[in-house]
Design an enzyme around this catalytic site. Sequence first.
Site, PDB file in Angstrom:
ATOM      1  N   GLU A  44       8.054  -8.506  15.897  1.00 29.75           N
ATOM      2  CA  GLU A  44       7.699  -9.061  17.428  1.00 29.75           C
ATOM      3  C   GLU A  44       7.816 -10.515  17.502  1.00 29.75           C
ATOM      4  OE1 GLU A  44       6.065  -6.891  15.562  1.00 29.75           O
ATOM      5  OE2 GLU A  44       6.436  -5.032  16.772  1.00 29.75           O
ATOM      6  N   ARG A  88       0.790  -1.344   0.018  1.00 32.05           N
ATOM      7  CA  ARG A  88       0.052  -0.106  -0.073  1.00 32.05           C
ATOM      8  C   ARG A  88       0.821   1.290  -0.089  1.00 32.05           C
ATOM      9  NH1 ARG A  88      -2.521  -3.634   3.372  1.00 32.05           N
ATOM     10  NH2 ARG A  88      -1.586  -2.396   5.166  1.00 32.05           N
TER      11      ARG A  88
END
Length: 171
Positions: A95, A58
């Site tokens: 993460e 995007r």
Amino acid sequence: MDLKSHIRGIPDFPKPGILFYDISPLLAHPQAWRHAVETMAASVKEWQPDILVGIESRGFLAAAPLAYVLDCGFVMCRKRGKLPGETIGHLYELEYGSDAIEIQADAIKPGQRVVVVDDLLATGGTMAAAIQLLRRVGADVRGAACFIELTFLGGRDKIDAPVTSLMQYDS
């Protein structure tokens, strides 16, 4: 213009517990999209970029029209294996695991003024990785820009360059 009214929240996408901020309604509304691009261009112009680097995927939608308006180049930063020809990659930690991004080896010339662009800044990991990659190839990274910033995730704190965003969400 209230750009947030053109952002759709989609709960539990792409997985449960995530609220996805969808820019599709913004892209579909010509006046809102024009306003978003022109407003972002005014902010980014101050950094005098030679090249805008859009982060997959995007970020391409944001960076390409900005580059056109600013009369500068556009380079894609993609996931590993998606660009043709010789590439330069960067592995970074997330993460829960790791990922890799790449640019074409001849995309950035040393010293070029670069602004990194994505649609959304969340935790900042991918944006920070793109900046590290670009600096490694000699880019003068002037800043980072996004349409949406999720301030509650603290992504801006991971970016060691000025950051501009059009819309901020605090929760």
